[in-house]
Write an enzyme that holds these catalytic residues in place. Structure first.
Site, PDB file in Angstrom:
ATOM      1  N   VAL A 172      50.962  37.904  29.244  1.00 37.84           N
ATOM      2  CA  VAL A 172      51.735  38.839  28.387  1.00 37.84           C
ATOM      3  C   VAL A 172      52.890  37.700  29.275  1.00 37.84           C
ATOM      4  CG1 VAL A 172      52.534  41.090  29.101  1.00 37.84           C
ATOM      5  CG2 VAL A 172      50.437  40.749  29.789  1.00 37.84           C
ATOM      6  N   LYS A 229      52.625  32.891  40.692  1.00 38.99           N
ATOM      7  CA  LYS A 229      52.234  32.622  42.540  1.00 38.99           C
ATOM      8  C   LYS A 229      51.958  31.676  42.721  1.00 38.99           C
ATOM      9  CE  LYS A 229      47.737  34.230  43.972  1.00 38.99           C
ATOM     10  NZ  LYS A 229      46.880  35.072  43.387  1.00 38.99           N
ATOM     11  N   GLU A 272      55.070  50.687  28.752  1.00 40.16           N
ATOM     12  CA  GLU A 272      54.168  51.175  27.721  1.00 40.16           C
ATOM     13  C   GLU A 272      53.719  50.442  27.168  1.00 40.16           C
ATOM     14  OE1 GLU A 272      55.276  54.238  24.783  1.00 40.16           O
ATOM     15  OE2 GLU A 272      53.536  52.815  24.158  1.00 40.16           O
ATOM     16  N   VAL A 310      49.603  50.953  28.510  1.00 38.31           N
ATOM     17  CA  VAL A 310      48.596  51.469  27.719  1.00 38.31           C
ATOM     18  C   VAL A 310      48.044  51.220  25.796  1.00 38.31           C
ATOM     19  CG1 VAL A 310      47.384  53.615  27.085  1.00 38.31           C
ATOM     20  CG2 VAL A 310      48.076  53.478  29.556  1.00 38.31           C
ATOM     21  N   ASP A 349      39.582  49.763  34.230  1.00 40.28           N
ATOM     22  CA  ASP A 349      40.752  49.318  32.974  1.00 40.28           C
ATOM     23  C   ASP A 349      41.338  50.793  31.602  1.00 40.28           C
ATOM     24  OD1 ASP A 349      43.011  47.196  32.309  1.00 40.28           O
ATOM     25  OD2 ASP A 349      42.106  48.367  30.521  1.00 40.28           O
ATOM     26  N   LYS A 380      44.233  53.496  31.897  1.00 42.58           N
ATOM     27  CA  LYS A 380      45.090  54.559  31.336  1.00 42.58           C
ATOM     28  C   LYS A 380      44.714  56.074  31.174  1.00 42.58           C
ATOM     29  CE  LYS A 380      44.008  49.844  29.368  1.00 42.58           C
ATOM     30  NZ  LYS A 380      43.805  48.537  28.248  1.00 42.58           N
TER      31      LYS A 380
HETATM   32  P1  NDP Z   1      47.320  36.508  33.088  1.00 42.95           P
HETATM   33  O1  NDP Z   1      46.480  36.551  34.716  1.00 42.95           O
HETATM   34  O2  NDP Z   1      47.483  36.114  31.865  1.00 42.95           O
HETATM   35  O3  NDP Z   1      49.427  36.340  34.049  1.00 42.95           O
HETATM   36  C1  NDP Z   1      49.284  36.740  35.535  1.00 42.95           C
HETATM   37  C2  NDP Z   1      50.854  36.209  36.504  1.00 42.95           C
HETATM   38  O4  NDP Z   1      51.106  36.607  36.998  1.00 42.95           O
HETATM   39  C3  NDP Z   1      50.538  34.255  36.218  1.00 42.95           C
HETATM   40  O5  NDP Z   1      51.620  34.234  36.147  1.00 42.95           O
HETATM   41  C4  NDP Z   1      50.418  35.238  37.949  1.00 42.95           C
HETATM   42  O6  NDP Z   1      51.217  33.724  38.141  1.00 42.95           O
HETATM   43  C5  NDP Z   1      52.131  35.791  37.735  1.00 42.95           C
HETATM   44  N1  NDP Z   1      51.258  36.463  39.251  1.00 42.95           N
HETATM   45  C6  NDP Z   1      49.643  36.911  40.034  1.00 42.95           C
HETATM   46  N2  NDP Z   1      50.269  37.193  41.245  1.00 42.95           N
HETATM   47  C7  NDP Z   1      51.132  37.438  41.526  1.00 42.95           C
HETATM   48  C8  NDP Z   1      52.621  37.555  42.777  1.00 42.95           C
HETATM   49  N3  NDP Z   1      51.190  37.822  43.862  1.00 42.95           N
HETATM   50  N4  NDP Z   1      53.293  36.924  42.588  1.00 42.95           N
HETATM   51  C9  NDP Z   1      54.171  36.143  41.455  1.00 42.95           C
HETATM   52  N5  NDP Z   1      53.482  36.126  40.838  1.00 42.95           N
HETATM   53  C10 NDP Z   1      51.904  36.703  40.520  1.00 42.95           C
HETATM   54  O7  NDP Z   1      47.674  38.244  33.388  1.00 42.95           O
HETATM   55  P2  NDP Z   1      48.065  38.637  31.824  1.00 42.95           P
HETATM   56  O8  NDP Z   1      49.768  38.118  31.507  1.00 42.95           O
HETATM   57  O9  NDP Z   1      46.675  39.084  31.048  1.00 42.95           O
HETATM   58  O10 NDP Z   1      48.464  40.628  32.144  1.00 42.95           O
HETATM   59  C11 NDP Z   1      49.966  40.712  33.294  1.00 42.95           C
HETATM   60  C12 NDP Z   1      49.341  42.459  33.286  1.00 42.95           C
HETATM   61  O11 NDP Z   1      49.543  42.642  32.074  1.00 42.95           O
HETATM   62  C13 NDP Z   1      48.190  42.878  33.902  1.00 42.95           C
HETATM   63  O12 NDP Z   1      48.689  43.634  35.191  1.00 42.95           O
HETATM   64  C14 NDP Z   1      47.766  43.069  33.063  1.00 42.95           C
HETATM   65  O13 NDP Z   1      46.268  43.993  33.428  1.00 42.95           O
HETATM   66  C15 NDP Z   1      48.677  43.784  32.380  1.00 42.95           C
HETATM   67  N6  NDP Z   1      47.974  44.073  30.828  1.00 42.95           N
HETATM   68  C16 NDP Z   1      47.386  42.476  29.721  1.00 42.95           C
HETATM   69  C17 NDP Z   1      47.027  42.950  29.243  1.00 42.95           C
HETATM   70  C18 NDP Z   1      46.677  41.604  27.472  1.00 42.95           C
HETATM   71  O14 NDP Z   1      46.432  41.743  26.642  1.00 42.95           O
HETATM   72  N7  NDP Z   1      46.255  40.655  28.538  1.00 42.95           N
HETATM   73  C19 NDP Z   1      47.865  43.370  27.980  1.00 42.95           C
HETATM   74  C20 NDP Z   1      48.440  45.256  28.541  1.00 42.95           C
HETATM   75  C21 NDP Z   1      48.735  44.878  29.778  1.00 42.95           C
HETATM   76  P3  NDP Z   1      50.611  31.886  38.128  1.00 42.95           P
HETATM   77  O15 NDP Z   1      50.665  31.865  37.170  1.00 42.95           O
HETATM   78  O16 NDP Z   1      51.167  31.224  38.580  1.00 42.95           O
HETATM   79  O17 NDP Z   1      48.668  32.171  38.759  1.00 42.95           O
HETATM   80  N1  HSE Z   2      41.946  43.506  29.670  1.00 43.15           N
HETATM   81  C1  HSE Z   2      42.938  44.935  28.922  1.00 43.15           C
HETATM   82  C2  HSE Z   2      42.118  44.830  27.692  1.00 43.15           C
HETATM   83  C3  HSE Z   2      43.985  44.526  27.919  1.00 43.15           C
HETATM   84  O1  HSE Z   2      41.161  44.357  28.093  1.00 43.15           O
HETATM   85  O2  HSE Z   2      42.570  46.316  27.021  1.00 43.15           O
HETATM   86  C4  HSE Z   2      44.931  45.381  27.963  1.00 43.15           C
HETATM   87  O3  HSE Z   2      45.516  46.635  28.448  1.00 43.15           O
END
Ligand code: NDP
Ligand code: HSE
Length: 404
Positions: free
Chosen positions: A12, A43, A127, A130, A199, A203
């Protein structure tokens, strides 16, 4: 210039960075100034990243964002709950607005963070938490001014919908399709959050609490996931000219409300049956507006990044009213009174099991290898009590609600 502190640079986060870059001029001309990602907290700062960025802005210490007075907006897109909760609370307390896609965080701390944002007169928008790219939170909040919303129903998890679609339409194997959903960036870091239902539950908790204007807690929602579905179930349900979707539903029920997340059998050709792959759909019903349906990409880098950016633009344009959107109704949970018909399969064919389920059976589909039945209309508690009384493991049954 509006400076952003971005927390997270995964699927994201990189979507947000890339859309912001590709729409830079349009955004500047709309809001009259540039939106700049000043710092990005991750991280692991040493991770190799497939994105063009000035490496100096990638940091591992949140204080650099918190104490930077030129950063007015924190965008939280990490996969962490507790650490991010601390960051978001600190940001709001320091007068910074927050946009997040992290539904686990929103769901767990919804009331507290919404109240804190109002108290500090800053925005707290979510937004993307969900329905991925689907605009649903903002339209729901807007309709709440004019309507009483008494039902929200939806396919809210892209990973589950992708798995179910490919199992039913292509006959693929559960594990194989789950792996593909992970490769496509749809799944959570721990995919159990998708397939076991938390999940969707989170939502639904967010939508339900907004819609009913009272707290629908995570613990108030009946939960069954899709992880136990087998090719046997797929064959049986296809014979019924139906398919399965993981559906979450909150509605006013009797003198209270009911809330559940369950695999749900829907007839081929029905509305929810037509929502396939990683698409999501949410419907809600208001007393003035009637039924509204929302459909779109439920997960993925660009749809979700787009939803995050819509919130950022609303804050930049000062469109957000900064009011706590949650109501104070005390709601009575009437889950135990929900009555439905169910498909139930137990992967053992023993005489005593068949005897236990016979009383609630409307039709017996199989007694060979697996016992599979269609039930009469029964209370969910009754069927769950029967399942608990059988001497079987949790992964030895699959239950799906049948929607008319
Ligand atoms: P990813 O696993 O791809 O990325 C997570 C990111 O968060 C990484 O860059 C990671 O760092 C960083 N991170 C994790 N823990 C920490 C911390 N303690 N401090 C700082 N940075 C941290 O996740 P997504 O991008 O897929 O998802 C991100 C959020 O969005 C989640 O909460 C997910 O539920 C939500 N979401 C995801 C969707 C999707 O389609 N993927 C859709 C809607 C919501 P590093 O890169 O160093 O590992
Ligand atoms: N893991 C979630 C899904 C990402 O599959 O819908 C979007 O919230």
């Amino acid at each position: 210039m509006i400076n952003i502190g971005l927390l997270g640079l995964g699927t994201v986060g990189s979507g947000v960075v890339e859309i912001l870059e590709s729409r830079k001029e349009k955004i500047s001309s709309l809001i009259g100034e540039e939106i700049n990602i000043k710092k990005i907290l991750v991280k692991n700062v040493n991770k190799k990243r497939d994105i063009h960025l000035n490496k100096d802005i990638i940091i591992s210490n949140f204080e650099e964002i918190l104490n930077d007075h030129t950063i007015s907006l924190v965008v939280e897109v990490t996969s962490d709950i507790e650490q991010s909760y601390e960051y978001v609370k600190l940001a709001l307390n320091n007068g910074k607005s927050v946009v997040t896609a992290n539904k686990a965080l929103v769901s767990k701390y919804f009331e507290e963070l919404s109240a804190l944002a109002e108290e500090k007169n800053v925005s707290f928008l979510y937004e993307a938490s969900v329905g991925g790219g689907i605009p649903i939170i903002k339209p729901l909040k807007e309709e709440l001014i004019l309507n009483s919303v008494d039902k929200v129903q939806g396919i809210l998890n892209g990973t589950c919908n992708y798995i179910l679609t490919r199992m039913f339409n292509e006959g693929l194997d559960y594990d194989e399709v789950l792996k593909k959903a992970q490769e496509l960036g749809y799944a959570e870091m721990d995919p159990a959050a998708d397939v076991e239902g938390p999940d969707t539950l989170r939502k639904l908790r967010i939508l339900g609490s907004l819609a009913l204007q009272g707290k629908v807690g995570e613990e108030d929602i009946i939960l069954e996931g899709i992880e136990k579905i087998t090719s046997f179930d797929v064959r049986q349900i296809k014979l019924m000219k139906s398919t399965v979707k993981l559906i979450g539903e909150v509605k006013e029920y009797e003198d209270g409300y009911s809330a559940l997340v369950m695999p749900t059998i829907v007839k081929d050709g029905s509305y929810f049956a037509s929502v396939n792959m990683a698409f999501n759909s949410v419907t809600f019903e208001g007393d003035n507006i009637g039924e509204l349906k929302f459909y779109g990409s439920g997960a993925g880098k660009f749809p979700t990044g787009d939803a995050v950016l819509r919130d950022i633009l609303d804050i930049a344009l000062d469109f957000d009213r900064k009011q706590n959107p949650l109501g104070h109704r005390i709601l009575k949970n009437n889950n135990s009174e929900i009555k439905d018909k169910y498909y139930l399969r137990i992967s053992e064919s023993k005489e005593n099991i068949l005897k236990s389920v016979e009383d609630i059976s409307e039709k017996i589909l199989s007694t060979k290898d697996n016992i599979a039945i269609l039930t009469n209309e029964v209370e969910i508690k009754e069927i769950m009590d029967i399942i608990s009384s059988l001497d079987i493991e949790k992964d030895e049954y699959f239950i799906a609600r049948i929607l008319d």
